[in-house]
Scaffold this active site. Structure first.
Site, PDB file in Angstrom:
ATOM      1  N   TYR A  54       0.813  -1.230   0.000  1.00 50.45           N
ATOM      2  CA  TYR A  54       0.000   0.000   0.000  1.00 50.45           C
ATOM      3  C   TYR A  54       0.841   1.273   0.000  1.00 50.45           C
ATOM      4  O   TYR A  54       0.284   2.375  -0.078  1.00 50.45           O
ATOM      5  CB  TYR A  54      -0.940  -0.002   1.215  1.00 50.45           C
ATOM      6  CG  TYR A  54      -1.918  -1.154   1.193  1.00 50.45           C
ATOM      7  CD1 TYR A  54      -2.941  -1.200   0.245  1.00 50.45           C
ATOM      8  CD2 TYR A  54      -1.786  -2.217   2.076  1.00 50.45           C
ATOM      9  CE1 TYR A  54      -3.822  -2.269   0.205  1.00 50.45           C
ATOM     10  CE2 TYR A  54      -2.670  -3.293   2.046  1.00 50.45           C
ATOM     11  CZ  TYR A  54      -3.686  -3.311   1.101  1.00 50.45           C
ATOM     12  OH  TYR A  54      -4.567  -4.368   1.047  1.00 50.45           O
ATOM     13  N   HIS A 132      -8.989   1.161  -5.652  1.00 47.85           N
ATOM     14  CA  HIS A 132      -8.106   0.341  -4.826  1.00 47.85           C
ATOM     15  C   HIS A 132      -6.681   0.805  -5.057  1.00 47.85           C
ATOM     16  O   HIS A 132      -6.283   1.031  -6.213  1.00 47.85           O
ATOM     17  CB  HIS A 132      -8.227  -1.144  -5.186  1.00 47.85           C
ATOM     18  CG  HIS A 132      -9.622  -1.657  -5.029  1.00 47.85           C
ATOM     19  ND1 HIS A 132     -10.153  -1.978  -3.800  1.00 47.85           N
ATOM     20  CD2 HIS A 132     -10.608  -1.841  -5.944  1.00 47.85           C
ATOM     21  CE1 HIS A 132     -11.412  -2.363  -3.976  1.00 47.85           C
ATOM     22  NE2 HIS A 132     -11.720  -2.276  -5.263  1.00 47.85           N
TER      23      HIS A 132
HETATM   24  C1  DHK Z   1      -7.465  -2.220   0.383  1.00 46.26           C
HETATM   25  C2  DHK Z   1      -7.765  -3.203   1.254  1.00 46.26           C
HETATM   26  O1  DHK Z   1      -7.832  -2.969   2.556  1.00 46.26           O
HETATM   27  C3  DHK Z   1      -7.948  -4.604   0.816  1.00 46.26           C
HETATM   28  O2  DHK Z   1      -8.900  -5.282   1.613  1.00 46.26           O
HETATM   29  C4  DHK Z   1      -8.342  -4.702  -0.651  1.00 46.26           C
HETATM   30  C5  DHK Z   1      -7.528  -2.394  -1.089  1.00 46.26           C
HETATM   31  C6  DHK Z   1      -7.410  -3.839  -1.509  1.00 46.26           C
HETATM   32  C7  DHK Z   1      -6.590  -1.449  -1.817  1.00 46.26           C
HETATM   33  O3  DHK Z   1      -5.775  -1.884  -2.615  1.00 46.26           O
HETATM   34  O4  DHK Z   1      -6.715  -0.241  -1.600  1.00 46.26           O
HETATM   35  O5  DHK Z   1      -8.283  -6.047  -1.065  1.00 46.26           O
END
Ligand code: DHK
Length: 180
Positions: A54, A132
């Protein structure tokens, strides 16, 4: 609601609309449209949560980026995050009640489970852009099937937090908002 023409002072009627939360006045008297940007569970932990997936940007960074993107289209932002499904449902309904131009939503872990969020989106009939941060299709198969996508106008994934800016630009184009 009657919108004030560009250059006019906001009328009492417009001021009442502002008070009711349906519009925001800008300098020069015309009304800014609002975009709701909603974030689901665990996104409050951005910056420290699985940075290999992330990134290092925090949710505050996402908010700053989103507000800048919206401002360039003369859009205002309601930026929120919740770890609770029902609160996200309430906010989707609130976006409609406040006549938002649309919703950007990262449903996070509720993407693949929440019929309630899907039903809320179907009920309000606002354009919804699903975002996402990661490319969910390059990850575990359980992340691939989104309930939200069944009602979303568009889906953006894999651009990191830049996806929020792209989503706002897309909504602005749909809404016919200007740019500066
Ligand atoms: C964020 C999340 O918390 C996951 O549960 C998803 C998503 C993906 C993201 O890529 O922002 O699967």
């Amino acid at each position: 609601m009657a919108a004030a023409r560009s250059g006019e002072r906001p009328s009492l009627f417009v001021a009442a609309a502002y008070k009711a939360g349906t519009a925001l006045p800008l300098r020069g008297g015309f009304m800014a449209k609002i975009v709701f940007v909603l974030n689901g569970p665990n996104l409050n932990l951005l910056g420290t949560r699985e940075p290999q997936t992330y990134g290092r940007a925090t949710l505050k960074d996402v908010e700053t980026l989103t507000r800048a993107a919206a401002a360039s289209h003369q859009l205002k932002v309601e930026f929120r995050q919740s770890n609770h499904e029902g609160e996200l449902v309430d906010w989707i309904q609130e976006a409609a009640a406040k006549k938002a131009v649309g919703i950007v939503i990262n449903p996070a872990g509720y993407t693949t489970t929440s019929v309630a969020i899907l039903d809320a989106i179907l009920a309000v009939k606002l354009p919804v852009i699903e975002v996402h941060i990661s490319n969910i299709h390059a990850r575990e198969s359980f992340r691939h099937d989104s309930y939200v996508s069944k009602a979303a106008k568009a889906v953006i994934c894999g651009f990191g937090i830049e996806g929020y800016g792209l989503a706002v630009a897309g909504l602005a184009a749909l809404a016919g908002a200007g740019s500066k």
